[in-house]
Write an enzyme that holds these catalytic residues in place. Structure first.
Site, PDB file in Angstrom:
ATOM      1  N   HIS A 272       0.842  -1.208   0.000  1.00 42.44           N
ATOM      2  CA  HIS A 272       0.000   0.000   0.000  1.00 42.44           C
ATOM      3  C   HIS A 272       0.872   1.251   0.000  1.00 42.44           C
ATOM      4  O   HIS A 272       1.825   1.363   0.768  1.00 42.44           O
ATOM      5  CB  HIS A 272      -1.015  -0.004   1.146  1.00 42.44           C
ATOM      6  N   ASP A 284       6.226   1.009   6.544  1.00 39.58           N
ATOM      7  CA  ASP A 284       4.782   0.827   6.439  1.00 39.58           C
ATOM      8  C   ASP A 284       4.177   1.902   5.536  1.00 39.58           C
ATOM      9  O   ASP A 284       3.694   2.903   6.019  1.00 39.58           O
ATOM     10  CB  ASP A 284       4.158   0.884   7.833  1.00 39.58           C
ATOM     11  N   GLU A 318      -4.910   2.113   2.602  1.00 38.16           N
ATOM     12  CA  GLU A 318      -5.020   0.919   3.445  1.00 38.16           C
ATOM     13  C   GLU A 318      -5.139   1.289   4.912  1.00 38.16           C
ATOM     14  O   GLU A 318      -5.880   0.651   5.665  1.00 38.16           O
ATOM     15  CB  GLU A 318      -3.794   0.023   3.221  1.00 38.16           C
ATOM     16  N   GLU A 319      -4.422   2.327   5.315  1.00 43.31           N
ATOM     17  CA  GLU A 319      -4.322   2.650   6.730  1.00 43.31           C
ATOM     18  C   GLU A 319      -5.641   3.055   7.373  1.00 43.31           C
ATOM     19  O   GLU A 319      -5.832   2.874   8.573  1.00 43.31           O
ATOM     20  CB  GLU A 319      -3.295   3.770   6.948  1.00 43.31           C
ATOM     21  N   ASP A 349       3.709  -6.151   3.409  1.00 44.95           N
ATOM     22  CA  ASP A 349       3.257  -5.089   4.303  1.00 44.95           C
ATOM     23  C   ASP A 349       3.637  -5.410   5.747  1.00 44.95           C
ATOM     24  O   ASP A 349       2.832  -5.275   6.658  1.00 44.95           O
ATOM     25  CB  ASP A 349       1.738  -4.895   4.171  1.00 44.95           C
ATOM     26  N   HIS A 419       3.705   3.325  12.623  1.00 40.38           N
ATOM     27  CA  HIS A 419       2.794   4.458  12.812  1.00 40.38           C
ATOM     28  C   HIS A 419       3.387   5.555  13.689  1.00 40.38           C
ATOM     29  O   HIS A 419       2.680   6.188  14.482  1.00 40.38           O
ATOM     30  CB  HIS A 419       1.466   3.995  13.426  1.00 40.38           C
TER      31      HIS A 419
END
Length: 456
Positions: A272, A284, A318-319, A349, A419
């Protein structure tokens, strides 16, 4: 009982293995070696990932950064010589963090590093100052009962596994609000911290009042727990100016190497392209996206034209809800009508650390073939195939029967940076990254080129 056709296939595969094995021992072994050598001695993918991260920064859903990075990728893919490159429109959520802060007011003053959680409402003008109640689980929250009313709930849940601990991020605001809390805070979902708060998506529930929801660091959650256990009265001032705007338009990126004999049969690989709005989204999932792209580009450079079509898909958003993965699935099923022709879906991922191989979900027959293909990666020891695997963006395809596999890497440090502002280029090791490229390329190439289609 197995169908006659399945039994016939098994007999062919088990008792006449020479065709598949001879391919893997001759032409495929030779080309796999060329792919590995090219991947391990090229700086191009690393240069592209570095350029994207340095130039565009975080690529959050609904942001100009994301769309500019998509423009650059599409333009560059066309220069690479793919047979076809295009984008697929996707409507995506458009949440903005804006300014935010958290301050411990009592029993002493301290600015708390924090990140609002994706989708959270903001605080009222001037913020919220309230007493804090600390719980370690939803069960403890339930036992607290009416004492939660008017307070800020801190969920100080120690990291056990991502799947278990993330429930406080996802559902903490719902459960705290049901008990009358004015806001909720979580201990960041991570096993390791250096004052780094971790963001991520959160949920609300219809009929339950929406309250602000944020994450603080592990260190500060533990500090507040100690103060709370001593009986100190704890107050926090929380200020969040988050807002949710109307949905924005984004795009999936799709690029193809058309198959030479069975172009209608498709092997999908990707990651993604969006990230959170902090850090640079290298692990990520910028690294997974660029590695997937490079895996296919290497075949073009080497003049490899597999029998089946190889399709790179870089999914958007995606997140914050898998909008890109869901839209791709809808398009494949309803418009392209190629769901049955999707031979295999591959996803990266989990970061681009040292790769071990792939986790696979599919038939026993396919597992055996993929395990045989994994032997082609012995030079870099990344060909192990294990049971169970996939990914969020290929999940919709897999639920409709498409075999799926997710790249398995050394994930011991993945949730350190996940994140956060620390998901940056310096965390990446070039050799590990290039091995991820080689691993994806060899599996994609071999599945696309063997005479026998991977059975479902």
């Amino acid at each position: 009982m197995r169908s006659f056709a399945t039994i016939l296939f098994l007999m062919t595969f088990l008792f006449q293995p020479t065709q598949a094995q001879s391919q893997l021992e001759t032409e495929h072994k030779e080309k796999a070696r060329a792919i590995i050598d090219k991947a391990m001695n090229s700086d191009l993918a690393l240069e592209r990932l570095t350029y994207m991260s340095d130039t565009f920064g975080p690529r959050f859903s609904g942001s100009e950064n994301l769309e500019k990075s998509i423009d650059w990728i599409v333009e560059t893919m066309k220069e690479d010589g793919f047979d076809r490159v295009w984008t697929q429109p996707v409507s995506v959520p458009n949440w903005k963090r804006n300014t935010e802060s958290a301050t411990l007011i009592s029993p002493r003053e301290r600015n708390l590093p924090m990140l609002g959680l994706g989708g959270s409402v903001g605080t009222p003008e001037g913020g919220i100052t309230a007493e804090v109640i600390v719980v370690k689980s939803f069960e403890e929250l339930e036992k607290a009962g009416d004492t939660v009313e008017g307070k800020i709930v801190l969920f100080n849940a120690e990291f056990t596994s991502y799947g278990r601990t993330v429930q406080y991020r996802l559902n903490g605001a719902i459960e705290a609000s049901k008990h009358g809390a004015v806001a909720s805070i979580i201990r960041s979902v991570t096993p390791y911290s250096m004052q780094t708060p971790h963001t991520g998506v959160m949920y609300y529930e219809d009929g339950v009042k929406k309250i602000p929801h944020a994450a603080i660091t592990v260190e500060d959650a533990m500090l507040i727990q100690r103060l709370y256990d001593r009986g100190d009265k704890i107050e926090i001032h929380l200020e969040m100016n988050a807002e949710t705007l109307p949905d924005a338009e984004s795009r999936n990126i799709i690029a193809e190497i058309e198959g030479s004999e069975y172009p209608e049969e498709i092997i999908v690989l990707g990651g993604h392209i969006d990230s959170w709005d902090v850090g640079e989204g290298v692990m990520d999932d910028g690294g997974g996206s660029i590695a997937s792209w490079e895996a296919a580009r290497l075949m073009i450079e080497l003049g490899i034209k597999p029998k089946r079509t190889i399709r790179v898909v870089l999914w958007t958003s995606e997140e914050v809800g898998i909008q890109g993965g869901n839209e791709y699935h809808r398009w494949v099923k309803e418009e392209e009508q190629s769901l049955d022709d999707h031979v295999l879906a591959m996803e990266s991922d989990a970061g681009v650390f040292d790769p071990y191989g792939f986790g696979f979900t599919g038939s026993d027959e396919a597992f055996e073939i993929l395990s045989e293909i994994g032997n082609l990666l012995k030079p870099i020891e990344s060909g192990e195939v294990t049971r169970g695997g996939g990914g969020a963006d290929i999940g919709p395809l897999m639920r409709d029967g498409v075999p799926g596999m997710g790249l398995v890497v050394d994930g011991s440090r993945y949730f350190w940076y996940h994140h956060t502002d620390a998901d940056t280029m310096d965390k990446l090791d070039e050799e590990d990254f290039n091995e991820c490229v080689a691993t994806m390329a060899v599996f994609a190439y071999a599945v696309a080129d063997i005479d026998t289609r991977l059975p479902r």
